[in-house]
Design a protein around this motif. Structure first.
Motif, PDB file in Angstrom:
ATOM      1  N   GLY A  60       0.808  -1.209   0.000  1.00 38.81           N
ATOM      2  CA  GLY A  60       0.000   0.000   0.000  1.00 38.81           C
ATOM      3  C   GLY A  60       0.843   1.261   0.000  1.00 38.81           C
ATOM      4  O   GLY A  60       0.518   2.239  -0.676  1.00 38.81           O
ATOM      5  N   MET A  61       1.951   1.252   0.744  1.00 42.52           N
ATOM      6  CA  MET A  61       2.810   2.434   0.798  1.00 42.52           C
ATOM      7  C   MET A  61       3.463   2.708  -0.554  1.00 42.52           C
ATOM      8  O   MET A  61       3.584   3.861  -0.966  1.00 42.52           O
ATOM      9  N   TYR A  62       3.876   1.649  -1.241  1.00 37.79           N
ATOM     10  CA  TYR A  62       4.448   1.849  -2.571  1.00 37.79           C
ATOM     11  C   TYR A  62       3.395   2.396  -3.527  1.00 37.79           C
ATOM     12  O   TYR A  62       3.665   3.310  -4.303  1.00 37.79           O
ATOM     13  N   PHE A 123      -3.553  -2.503   4.035  1.00 39.10           N
ATOM     14  CA  PHE A 123      -3.155  -2.092   2.693  1.00 39.10           C
ATOM     15  C   PHE A 123      -3.675  -0.686   2.407  1.00 39.10           C
ATOM     16  O   PHE A 123      -2.944   0.187   1.943  1.00 39.10           O
ATOM     17  N   SER A 124      -4.950  -0.464   2.710  1.00 36.55           N
ATOM     18  CA  SER A 124      -5.552   0.850   2.480  1.00 36.55           C
ATOM     19  C   SER A 124      -4.858   1.932   3.299  1.00 36.55           C
ATOM     20  O   SER A 124      -4.588   3.027   2.802  1.00 36.55           O
ATOM     21  N   VAL A 125      -4.573   1.624   4.555  1.00 38.14           N
ATOM     22  CA  VAL A 125      -3.876   2.587   5.396  1.00 38.14           C
ATOM     23  C   VAL A 125      -2.454   2.792   4.855  1.00 38.14           C
ATOM     24  O   VAL A 125      -1.938   3.916   4.865  1.00 38.14           O
ATOM     25  N   GLY A 126      -1.831   1.732   4.354  1.00 40.35           N
ATOM     26  CA  GLY A 126      -0.505   1.859   3.739  1.00 40.35           C
ATOM     27  C   GLY A 126      -0.520   2.801   2.549  1.00 40.35           C
ATOM     28  O   GLY A 126       0.410   3.583   2.354  1.00 40.35           O
ATOM     29  N   VAL A 127      -1.576   2.744   1.743  1.00 38.32           N
ATOM     30  CA  VAL A 127      -1.706   3.677   0.620  1.00 38.32           C
ATOM     31  C   VAL A 127      -1.709   5.107   1.152  1.00 38.32           C
ATOM     32  O   VAL A 127      -1.002   5.983   0.644  1.00 38.32           O
ATOM     33  N   THR A 128      -2.487   5.331   2.193  1.00 38.24           N
ATOM     34  CA  THR A 128      -2.565   6.659   2.795  1.00 38.24           C
ATOM     35  C   THR A 128      -1.201   7.104   3.313  1.00 38.24           C
ATOM     36  O   THR A 128      -0.758   8.223   3.055  1.00 38.24           O
ATOM     37  N   PHE A 132       1.887  10.257   2.345  1.00 29.73           N
ATOM     38  CA  PHE A 132       2.537  11.187   3.260  1.00 29.73           C
ATOM     39  C   PHE A 132       4.010  10.863   3.475  1.00 29.73           C
ATOM     40  O   PHE A 132       4.653  11.473   4.308  1.00 29.73           O
ATOM     41  N   ALA A 133       4.528   9.901   2.734  1.00 26.34           N
ATOM     42  CA  ALA A 133       5.932   9.500   2.824  1.00 26.34           C
ATOM     43  C   ALA A 133       6.314   9.134   4.262  1.00 26.34           C
ATOM     44  O   ALA A 133       7.309   9.583   4.802  1.00 26.34           O
ATOM     45  N   ALA A 134       5.497   8.312   4.904  1.00 30.62           N
ATOM     46  CA  ALA A 134       5.787   7.852   6.265  1.00 30.62           C
ATOM     47  C   ALA A 134       7.020   6.952   6.249  1.00 30.62           C
ATOM     48  O   ALA A 134       7.367   6.365   5.228  1.00 30.62           O
ATOM     49  N   ASP A 135       7.699   6.859   7.370  1.00 25.19           N
ATOM     50  CA  ASP A 135       8.884   6.034   7.498  1.00 25.19           C
ATOM     51  C   ASP A 135       8.520   4.571   7.246  1.00 25.19           C
ATOM     52  O   ASP A 135       7.741   3.981   7.998  1.00 25.19           O
TER      53      ASP A 135
END
Length: 186
Positions: A60-62, A123-128, A132-135
């Motif tokens: 999700g972050m990617y 996954f959804s929270v990872g997208v969010t 915001f470029a979280a660590d």
């Protein structure tokens, strides 16, 4: 000094989100614990949930980093709306009393399906968070740890408490995500 202050704030935010996402695993773990589960199944299930709570937000972050690059300022509002919807859905599901266990958690496929089900929200929270470029490392370690630990606590507690507490746990997790979503929007 400024960088450590920002990291500290990000840590607290990620910690709260990890706990909120772990509430789903906790509440569903209570339901399984009430039905009885052997210790080796408990360890396997909580370990796989922890792994999924690492893999899902990572993906999700990617995806969120990519979306953020495309959308710019709209990404913040979109991320907030996503969290509000996700939190609202968790609260709604807990109030409806949906039974998430429609399969045998003792089989490997049942374990994988269960872990995927309780980790899909991450996954959804990872997208969010990707917007915001979280660590990255801090996020996946916190999400994995709390997903695993809260599921095993839920499994253990499920053997001792009523089914109602599980629904409240999911509702609390949903409320936290909803509040964070509103903060991102406003």
């Amino acid at each position: 000094m400024w960088g450590s202050h920002m990291l500290g704030g990000q840590f607290v935010t990620l910690l709260i989100m990890a706990v909120a996402l772990g509430m789903d695993a906790f509440s569903l773990g209570i339901g399984i614990g009430l039905r009885g589960i052997r210790w080796n199944h408990m360890i396997r299930l909580s370990t796989i949930i922890g792994i999924f709570h690492i893999i899902m937000p990572l993906g999700g972050m990617y995806a969120g980093g990519f979306v953020s690059g495309l959308l710019g300022h709209v990404a913040t509002a979109a991320a907030g709306v996503l969290l509000v919807l996700l939190g609202g859905h968790m609260i709604y599901s807990s109030l409806r009393g949906e039974d998430a266990q429609t399969f045998d958690h003792r089989t490997i496929w049942g374990t994988l399906l269960f872990a995927l089900g309780v980790s899909a929200d991450s996954f959804s929270v990872g997208v969010t968070l990707g917007m915001f470029a979280a660590d990255l490392l801090l996020t996946v370690l916190l999400f994995g740890f709390f997903g695993s630990m809260m599921s095993i606590i839920g499994l253990l507690l499920g053997q001792r408490v009523s089914h109602k507490l599980g629904g409240y746990g999911e509702a609390c997790g949903g409320a936290v995500l909803l509040v964070f979503g509103l903060l991102f929007i406003f």
